[in-house]
Design an enzyme around this catalytic site. Structure first.
Site, PDB file in Angstrom:
ATOM      1  N   GLY A  14      98.559 -83.193  39.439  1.00 42.58           N
ATOM      2  CA  GLY A  14      98.720 -83.027  38.001  1.00 42.58           C
ATOM      3  C   GLY A  14     100.052 -83.473  37.445  1.00 42.58           C
ATOM      4  CB  SER A  15     102.677 -85.877  38.442  1.00 43.66           C
ATOM      5  OG  SER A  15     101.825 -86.931  38.766  1.00 43.66           O
ATOM      6  CG  HIS A 106      91.416 -97.007  37.296  1.00 46.80           C
ATOM      7  ND1 HIS A 106      90.515 -96.275  38.038  1.00 46.80           N
ATOM      8  CD2 HIS A 106      91.669 -98.134  38.002  1.00 46.80           C
ATOM      9  CE1 HIS A 106      90.233 -96.943  39.143  1.00 46.80           C
ATOM     10  NE2 HIS A 106      90.916 -98.074  39.150  1.00 46.80           N
TER      11      HIS A 106
END
Ligand code: GRF
Length: 190
Positions: A14-15, A106
């Site tokens: 979750g950076s 992405h």
């Protein structure tokens, strides 16, 4: 003023989610309403809680239920959904309800290295195996076809001949940290 409410879906560290939360903290037009994960062990859940953001965690079966996810987002009055390292397929009902409001990050220059199985380190491995001279990130709308929705923005990085997977990963991470929040902000406020 009513703020644009953003939901972030994430499956791992979750950076990117943390970066978005920190960016929009105190913003008077955009707020992160919650972080949703399909992985109860995901670090993103602890990080979001520490930052005072509501979290939801559901099983893979639950997040595959389009009516369930759509109702949750509508009840939470979500305007935008950002997929940041989210590894499950988005049900078509949610895509239909949030068409042009559902954005994915992405870690390659789509259409290259997209599609089924192309996530995380699989992408970087394939890029290096093909001796690409550059890679980058793509921020795009999500439609019914995996990684094929309209592209909002792309950012490139050069690959040196000696670059290992960890080098490429850190270049990609750098691009994500630098550009995802600003692109999300510009898209929401456009
Ligand atoms: C990022 O590289 C993102 O592009 C990809 O998965 C990774 C997630 O990293 N889709 P994190 O969970 O945000 O740290």
């Amino acid at each position: 003023m009513i703020k644009h409410r953003v939901a972030i879906f994430a499956s791992g560290t979750g950076s990117n989610a943390v970066n978005l939360i920190n960016t929009f903290k105190g913003n008077d037009q955009i707020e992160v309403a919650f972080v949703l994960s399909n992985n109860s062990a995901a670090r993103v859940l602890d990080s979001a809680k520490e930052l005072g953001v509501k979290t939801y965690c559901y099983s893979n079966e639950e997040v595959a239920d389009g009516a369930f996810l759509t109702n949750l987002c509508l009840e939470e009055k979500i305007d935008w959904i950002v997929l940041a390292g989210y590894l499950r397929l988005i049900p078509s009902e949610l895509i239909a309800e949030y068409s042009n409001k559902l954005i994915n990050l992405h870690p390659s220059l789509l259409p290259k290295y997209g599609g089924k199985g192309m996530y995380g380190s699989n992408v970087h491995k394939a890029v290096l195996e093909n001796n690409e001279k550059e890679s980058g990130i793509t921020i795009h709308y999500v439609n019914q076809e995996f990684d094929k929705g309209r592209i909002i923005a792309q950012f490139h990085c050069a690959i040196a001949p000696e670059d290992q997977q960890s080098d490429l990963e850190s270049k990609i991470r750098h691009l994500e940290q630098a550009y995802l929040p600003i692109v999300i902000q510009n898209t929401i406020l456009a």
